[in-house]
Motif scaffolding. Structure first.
Motif: not given
Length: 575
Positions: A173-185
């Protein structure tokens, strides 16, 4: 004709009429977040982006679709995508995983709530979406469900990745969330998800599921077992939800989820999950279709005892390299992380064959080794880039304490067994594929990043938006860029491209602007207006609206967070 078939046949005209009325109303529904998500192309994720778990979007920020940069529209395993159909209007037999999922539902039933109904109706109008997502998720569902059940959590949580990422393993995401659970760094690191050049635990199906369930359990304890508040906090952050509760307490208002003043996305987030709960509970009643998923293990976690080339893993498991990446999307490169985790998720029917094959091969075959003779002027960084590895790996392999090397010496270098194009879903190839796709009618221009460049300054130079620039390169606006990095810009026409080429390097005046401009997140205070904020930071109201996707009639409220691009050399001491 049996009584059951007779009654069903008599009901068909009524069902057809209801379906016709529903379809007639579909044209009036807005384009949903999910529809836009599915339209996105797969993204590559930049090296820096992979070092990032969820800053959740700021209150009032864009929709889920606007957050997702990288989405695929096909099931990860085409060979599994055989046609399996449940006739609309008939209750399916409970011989697949969905019966087990329904049995574990414990969250409140709000299917008739006015904020849930529009999301149910959208799925009724776009029945293909849920079918595609559940088909894509099939290899993962049993594995994740068992993790949920082992903790005695509501099985509705199995549906949460549909809301977060449509079960796309490389969603970013543009908010830097990644993966199926959308964790940010930062959240990912807090829950133990390792993130480095080789590996991003936020995309690791096993590791991220453990972290997400840990986080959800922690939030659920914080909010006294209230799952609606738990879900809201997973999306917006526990501080946002706690402040909304405290605000209602001061005003003497109810403090349940439905009465809280929460960010726009969070107001839709929980109803989306509750709509999915209703649809999975009674798909036949809503005339939607779920992909029939066998209630049996598909995945098995297989232990490794060191680094392994993913092409070698694919050969041992008799799978395509792409299948290995789809099941193990946490790995960024051509091999597993030399420092671990040392495991792979594989189809259960391939696990034993793989383990036997791995035990039989020579340890030197796990990765290819190259004896490199150091040339004059070479550095460890040059050599690492050439062989698609890291300086740290070269140091470890060759027992080097520092970075000093001499021409004529030899280094032992781990290297891939295939060319980079053979690792189809590595970070490098995903980025390359994204940069190769541009809008029709535009001309591709490659920009080599220089010291002082920023996305904002580059967007001004090329006459494009920051959103376009980051989307074309599969990165997020908050990702850092480094000198030497190559970015793709799709220019409106050949004439404009020629102008840019003729202009040469970015003008020094614009480089100066790029370094003095800084991004500021401002929390709206009571009594603020866009005009007063603009005056305070010496920016225009029009720019504030554009930077934050605010319409002309949009109101701002205390606690809302606004993104501002501020000239730091033009600010007074009171800012």
């Amino acid at each position: 004709m049996s009584p059951m078939k007779s009654s069903f046949a008599m009901a068909l005209p009524a069902v057809s009429l209801a379906a016709a009325l529903l379809l007639a109303g579909c044209s009036g529904l807005p384009v949903s977040d999910e529809a836009r998500d599915e339209a996105r192309a797969p993204d590559p994720v930049s090296d820096e982006a992979q070092l990032a778990g969820p800053p959740k979007p700021a209150p009032g920020d864009g929709t889920q679709a606007e957050r997702l940069l990288s989405l695929e529209d096909s099931a990860p395993f085409p060979d599994l995508a055989v046609t399996r159909h449940i006739p609309v209007g008939e209750a399916p037999e409970n011989n697949d995983i969905w019966g087990r999922v329904r049995a574990g539902f414990t969250m409140p039933d709000y299917r008739h709530h006015p904020r849930v109904q529009p999301h149910i109706q959208w799925h009724q109008c776009r029945q293909d979406f849920l079918h595609r997502v559940t088909a894509r998720a099939e290899p993962l569902l049993h594995y994740i469900l068992e993790e949920i059940e082992a903790r005695e959590l509501p099985t509705e949580l199995l549906l949460l990745p549909i809301v977060e990422s449509a079960y796309l393993p490389f969603a970013y995401s543009p908010g830097r969330a990644a993966g199926i659970w959308q964790f940010i760094p930062s959240t990912g690191r807090h829950f133990g998800l390792k993130q480095n050049w080789w590996y991003d635990g936020r995309r690791d199906i096993h590791a991220s599921t453990q972290a997400a369930l840990d986080y959800l359990q922690q939030l659920n304890q914080r909010f006294d077992g209230d799952w609606l508040l738990t879900l809201a906090a997973y999306n917006a952050g526990q501080g946002t939800v706690s402040r909304a509760i405290q605000r209602n307490e001061r005003l003497g208002r109810p403090t349940d989820y439905w009465h809280l003043d929460l960010p726009r996305e969070t107001r839709h987030y929980v109803p989306k999950l509750l709509a999915l709960q209703a649809l999975v509970e009674n798909p036949w009643a809503y005339h939607v279709e779920l992909w029939p998923v066998p209630d049996e293990p598909y995945l098995e976690r297989v232990a490794l005892d060191g680094q392994l080339d993913l092409a070698v893993a694919a050969r041992l498991a008799e799978l395509d390299v792409e299948d290995i990446y789809q099941l193990n999307p946490g790995f960024n490169r051509w091999a597993t992380d030399p420092e671990g985790p040392h495991y792979l998720l594989l189809p259960a029917d391939r696990a034993e064959r793989f383990s036997e094959g791995l035990a039989a091969i020579d340890p030197g075959e796990r990765v290819a080794w190259h004896r490199h003779r150091i040339q004059t002027g070479e550095t460890l960084s040059h050599i690492a880039t050439r062989y698609r590895t890291t300086v740290a790996m070269l140091q470890q392999t060759n027992n080097l304490r520092g970075t000093n090397i001499r021409a004529g010496q030899h280094l032992l270098v781990p290297s891939a067994t295939r060319p980079s194009s053979g690792y189809t879903l590595s970070a490098e190839q995903r980025r390359s594929n994204t940069q190769a796709r541009g809008p029709a009618g535009r001309q591709r221009h490659e920009h080599v990043v220089r010291q002082g460049d920023s996305f904002w300054a580059l967007s001004r130079r090329y006459g494009v938006t920051v959103a376009e620039l980051t989307r074309w390169n599969g990165v997020a606006p908050g990702d850092p860029i480094r000198p030497g990095q190559r970015l793709v810009v799709w220019l409106p026409d050949g004439e404009r491209a020629a102008e840019v080429a003729a202009a040469g390097p970015m003008p020094a005046s614009l480089q100066h602007v790029s370094t003095r401009r800084q991004t500021v997140t401002y929390s709206v205070r009571r009594g603020d207006s866009l005009h007063s904020i603009g005056q305070r930071f010496r920016v225009s109201v029009a720019d504030i609206r554009r930077w934050n996707n605010l319409g002309n009639g949009s109101l701002i409220r205390p606690g809302q967070r606004l993104t501002l691009h501020v000239d730091v050399t033009n600010q007074g001491s009171g800012t």
